[in-house]
Structure formats: structure tokens, C-alpha cells
Design a protein around this motif. Structure first.
Motif, PDB file in Angstrom:
ATOM      1  N   ALA A  91       0.829  -1.213   0.000  1.00  0.00           N
ATOM      2  CA  ALA A  91       0.000   0.000   0.000  1.00  0.00           C
ATOM      3  C   ALA A  91       0.856   1.252   0.000  1.00  0.00           C
ATOM      4  N   GLY A  94       2.147   1.953  -3.398  1.00  0.00           N
ATOM      5  CA  GLY A  94       1.141   2.203  -4.421  1.00  0.00           C
ATOM      6  C   GLY A  94       0.767   1.000  -5.256  1.00  0.00           C
ATOM      7  N   ILE A  96      -1.165  -1.560  -4.199  1.00  0.00           N
ATOM      8  CA  ILE A  96      -2.571  -1.826  -3.906  1.00  0.00           C
ATOM      9  C   ILE A  96      -3.141  -0.560  -3.279  1.00  0.00           C
ATOM     10  N   PRO A  97      -4.460  -0.340  -3.368  1.00  0.00           N
ATOM     11  CA  PRO A  97      -5.038   0.893  -2.803  1.00  0.00           C
ATOM     12  C   PRO A  97      -5.036   0.868  -1.274  1.00  0.00           C
ATOM     13  N   ALA A  98      -4.490   1.911  -0.691  1.00  0.00           N
ATOM     14  CA  ALA A  98      -4.432   1.997   0.768  1.00  0.00           C
ATOM     15  C   ALA A  98      -5.813   2.151   1.387  1.00  0.00           C
ATOM     16  N   THR A  99      -6.755   2.721   0.653  1.00  0.00           N
ATOM     17  CA  THR A  99      -8.099   2.937   1.190  1.00  0.00           C
ATOM     18  C   THR A  99      -8.830   1.617   1.441  1.00  0.00           C
ATOM     19  N   ALA A 100      -8.451   0.558   0.720  1.00  0.00           N
ATOM     20  CA  ALA A 100      -9.135  -0.735   0.873  1.00  0.00           C
ATOM     21  C   ALA A 100      -8.770  -1.429   2.177  1.00  0.00           C
ATOM     22  N   CYS A 164      -4.620  -9.747  -2.038  1.00  0.00           N
ATOM     23  CA  CYS A 164      -4.456  -8.543  -2.864  1.00  0.00           C
ATOM     24  C   CYS A 164      -5.551  -8.440  -3.918  1.00  0.00           C
ATOM     25  N   THR A 168      -8.109  -5.230  -4.273  1.00  0.00           N
ATOM     26  CA  THR A 168      -8.177  -4.462  -5.530  1.00  0.00           C
ATOM     27  C   THR A 168      -9.501  -4.654  -6.256  1.00  0.00           C
TER      28      THR A 168
END
Length: 500
Positions: A91, A94, A96-100, A164, A168
Motif C-alpha cells: 500500500a 502504491g 494496492i489501494p491503501a483505502t481498501a 491482494c 483491488t
């Protein structure tokens, strides 16, 4: 974003405290530093994570990586932080999305290929995560036991790539659900009491012990069925409530010894007489549960009781009274539940044949005294039922089993326990002094018999109270609201061995 935060859990005894895995990427020489009081297993995570990310097809950032496990004053142990650290690095870089990450908690050990391996204490962590509004992602090998808690959604993953893909949005992880048959204690197969031939008094003692949660000592020559009788006690105990079953399973999970198919089965632990104090009551630099805690809500069987180290046996005295064990070390303290039923077995003398009609015993009175004196008075005082298990004649051994089945005895035991819970909210063996005065008042004739028993057997105050609680249990089995003389007389019969 060069900073990512992943939620996980660290274990401190039976407490599973929230841990924030903070990963920061900065310019500088490539290096991975793990801070936040990690032990050796956690520090080694940097090498496992690097290999797992590369073998899974991800890029390992060539930057200065700092991993902080907060709070910093909580010791971190085991490989459970491998998965959160790996996801934090992905995360922060960048990939994978950190928000997830926000709606999840993660725990799992990584292999070098990126596969997820089971961890200890998964059930304990999920029980603690209830009410946080997050789902828990665990290795498939740990998810089934964690799902028993029914506190939060538990998602099972086999590899880092599957986790992951879920984060995503490419392929959602499957929620692990538990079949209702796993929660049903009627499917549990215990050893059958009817297989024991003869030994009517010992079987009666098992029934009383099961009904009132009393401790039990079986004494007799070798081969008379003491171990066989002890193994039948779990099958006589009332069904565990869901809360008790989860507490028992959480302790076993903490030691990595829980299996979901044995959920709601009363534990049966039988450590060897060479067990150390730490093995029996728990301990270590990082406090871990001992046999008395692993037997929580079940039976602890100590065979060849006098052969145990005296200091080991003396350590049982406090948990036998309190139902808990508090372990203190210089840097760590932990408390574990230890509400177990003690069943002990011993021979009447060093050779085992004292009182044999064929005269096989060659032990001197001094040898017998030394052998029995290995058990201290305070420990014997805490054992409610002390039963002699004699050798059986050949005709009894050759006849077909004719005793009552476990199911029949268990039905009476369950009914008697329900009376106790309705009257006082706990089993008779757990009553305190003031509660004994309230719920265990004997009838006039029973009080006279009690007074005679105290004088004849020189009973201590503790032994007197335990005798009274056993009489209360016998009365409950016979559905009597009052403790009568016959109930006291039978209870006295179960304390004679230690005084003979």
C-alpha cells in the motif's frame, strides 16, 4: 503515499490488543527496520516478506522501509504480522489501494512462496475484534476456528495474491461459515461408562463429581481401572454453554491445539508425572497457558500422583480454589482461566499392593507413610472425593458389562447441575463460605452426623466445607431440597481413604 497503516492484533495472555502496523517508505539505502518491541520471529518477517512479495510477482521497494508496530510497549511475537507488513509495504508503494485496508484486520504467517500459514490464537483475536466494524482476513487453516466466534465476518485466504485480489476488487474472498453441526455437542463421542465392569462405588463417585464439579482421587492397586474411570468423566459432564465453549477453545487456540471438530467437547488433559511447574500451571518468559488452563471447562487427570514433584502439586492449590491462574514474570504478567476438574490416581503404597489378600505387598509401614506423605494435607483437603478402587475378582472381569450407560448418568448429572444453577448460579464446588451457609444448611439429624464426622476424621474447616458441598450435590442428584443424614453419610464415605 509513502505511509500506510494496517490493522492487526497482538496477544498478551488471553487479551488480543489492537496493533497498528505502520509502514513508511523513505529515500536512502535499501533497508527494512522493524520497531515496536518485536521478538526474533517478528524481526525475521522482513526476510519472509521480501521473498513472498517477489515470488508473488510484486516489486519490493528499493527504499528505506520502517515498520512500526504500535503500541510500542506491547511485546510482539510470532509470525502473525507477516501479512500486515506485506500489505503495508504494497500500500505504501502504491501497488494496492491503501483505502481498501481500512475495513479489515489482518493476521497470517507468510511462506517464501507467498502462501499463508495458520497462526495461533486466531479465535482469541476474532473474539476481541467484535464491535470494531471490520472483517478479519486470516489464513484458511485458521479461519474455520475463528468463525466459531460469530463476532465479525471472517474471510479465508490461501495466498497473498488472493488477499491482494480481494483488496483491488478483482476477486472477493469467501466468508468462512461454520456448519451448525460443529456447534452441536450431541455428536461428540466420549468413552462409554458402561465399558467399566464392577467398581460401583467409583462410578457413583464419578457421577457426584460430574454433578457438582468436584475434584476426585482414585486409589487402588495397578490395573483396577483408575485411568479407565477417569477417561469417562468428560462424557458425564453437562453440555458446555456457548460462552464456556468459546473460552475453552480460545485457550486451546492460544496454544495452537484447537480443532474445530472438537468444539464444545470437554477437554481431557493427562500430563506425564515428569511435567514441570511451568508445563502444568503455565509460565515462560512470554507467559503461556499450562495444562490446568488447557483443561479449562474439562478434566485434568494426574496419574501416579505421588510421583509428581511436590512443588508442582503445591502449585495446584490456588487455582483449585479460584479457578484462575495469575502468572507474573519480571517483564510480563498474564492471567488464564483454570476452571478444571482434577482427577488424580495413585497406588496405596510404593509397590501398589498394600492390602492385597494374597499378601503380595512387601512395603514396610515407614515406606507406605513416606509414599503417602508426598501429598500434603492442604492438597488432600482440596480433593472432595477420595475413593478406593479395589482389585476385581475373576468372575466380575469375565462377565459382560452390565453398568449404566454414560447417557443415563449424564441425564441425572445435567438435571442436578440445572438445580444448582437455578438456586445459586454456580456449581456446588464453587460455593464460597457465605454461600455455603446460605445454600448448604443440613437438617437436624444430618448436622449431628456432620459433627461426629468432624471429630472422628479430624477434619479441617476446609475439609468440613467440602464435605458439606458434596452432601449438597448428593441431595441435588436425589432431587432433595434439604441435606439429610443419608446424604451426609454417603459424602463421608468418599473421604475415608486419606484417613485410613
Amino acid at each position: 503515499m509513502p505511509l500506510a497503516i494496517v490493522h492487526s492484533r497482538g496477544l498478551d495472555g488471553l487479551a488480543a490488543l489492537e496493533v497498528a502496523v505502520e509502514v513508511h517508505l523513505a529515500a536512502g539505502l535499501p533497508n527494512v527496520t522493524v520497531v515496536g518491541l518485536p521478538d526474533t520471529e517478528v524481526r525475521e518477517a522482513r526476510d519472509r516478506v521480501r521473498a513472498a512479495l517477489q515470488n508473488a510477482g510484486f516489486e519490493f521497494p528499493r527504499k528505506r522501509i520502517t515498520v512500526n508496530l504500535a503500541p510500542a510497549d506491547l511485546p510482539k511475537e510470532s509470525g502473525r504480522f507477516d501479512l500486515p507488513i506485506a500489505l503495508g509495504i504494497l500500500a505504501a508503494s502504491g501497488q494496492i489501494p491503501a483505502t481498501a485496508l481500512a475495513g479489515h484486520e489482518f493476521a497470517g504467517e507468510l511462506s517464501l512462496s507467498g502462501e499463508l500459514r495458520p497462526i495461533r490464537g486466531a479465535l482469541t483475536m476474532v473474539l476481541a475484534a467484535g464491535g470494531m466494524g471490520r472483517c478479519f482476513v486470516l489464513p484458511a487453516g485458521s479461519a474455520r476456528e475463528a468463525a466459531l466466534a460469530s463476532q465479525v465476518p471472517v474471510l479465508a485466504a490461501n495466498t497473498l495474491l488472493e488477499v491482494c485480489a480481494h483488496l483491488t476488487g478483482q476477486a472477493a474472498l469467501t466468508e468462512c461459515l461454520v456448519d451448525d453441526t460443529v456447534r452441536d455437542d450431541q455428536c461428540i463421542d466420549y468413552p462409554e461408562l458402561a465399558d467399566v465392569r464392577g467398581q460401583a462405588q467409583a462410578k457413583r463417585g464419578l457421577e457426584i463429581a460430574a454433578a457438582g464439579e468436584h475434584s476426585l482421587l482414585l486409589a487402588g492397586p495397578p490395573g483396577t481401572g483408575k485411568s479407565m474411570l477417569a477417561s469417562r468423566l468428560p462424557g458425564l459432564l453437562p453440555p458446555m454453554t456457548l460462552a464456556a465453549a468459546l473460552e475453552s477453545a480460545a485457550v486451546l487456540s492460544l496454544a495452537g491445539q484447537f480443532r474445530p471438530e472438537l468444539f464444545r467437547r470437554h477437554p481431557y488433559r493427562a500430563p506425564h508425572h515428569t511435567a514441570s511447574t511451568a508445563a502444568l500451571v503455565g509460565g515462560g518468559s512470554v507467559p503461556h497457558p499450562g495444562e490446568i488452563s488447557l483443561a479449562h471447562q474439562g478434566v485434568l487427570f494426574l496419574d501416579e500422583l505421588p510421583e509428581f514433584d511436590r512443588r508442582v502439586l503445591e502449585a495446584l492449590r490456588e487455582p483449585l480454589d479460584s479457578g484462575r491462574i495469575h502468572i507474573s514474570r519480571a517483564a510480563r504478567q498474564a492471567e488464564f482461566p483454570a476452571q478444571f476438574q482434577l482427577v488424580a490416581a495413585m497406588n496405596p503404597c510404593p509397590c501398589g499392593y498394600h492390602g492385597d489378600p494374597r499378601g503380595r505387598c512387601r512395603c514396610t509401614p515407614d515406606q507406605i507413610l513416606r509414599y503417602r506423605s508426598k501429598l500434603s494435607g492442604p492438597l488432600l483437603d482440596r480433593i472432595d472425593l477420595q475413593i478406593e478402587v479395589p482389585a476385581l475378582p475373576p468372575e466380575v472381569l469375565q462377565q459382560a458389562p452390565d453398568g449404566e450407560s454414560s447417557a443415563g448418568v449424564r441425564a441425572r448429572v445435567t438435571k442436578a447441575r440445572e438445580r444448582q444453577l437455578l438456586r445459586q448460579g454456580k456449581a456446588n464446588a464453587r460455593l464460597h463460605a457465605r454461600e455455603i451457609d446460605r445454600f448448604c444448611q443440613p437438617a437436624a439429624a444430618a448436622a449431628v452426623l456432620l459433627k461426629q464426622a468432624i471429630s472422628r476424621f479430624d477434619l479441617s474447616a476446609r475439609a468440613f466445607h467440602r464435605l458439606l458441598k458434596v452432601a449438597r450435590t448428593i441431595a441435588d442428584i436425589k432431587e432433595s431440597d434439604t441435606i439429610e443424614a443419608q446424604h451426609v453419610a454417603e459424602a463421608v464415605q468418599f473421604r475415608r481413604f486419606a484417613k485410613d
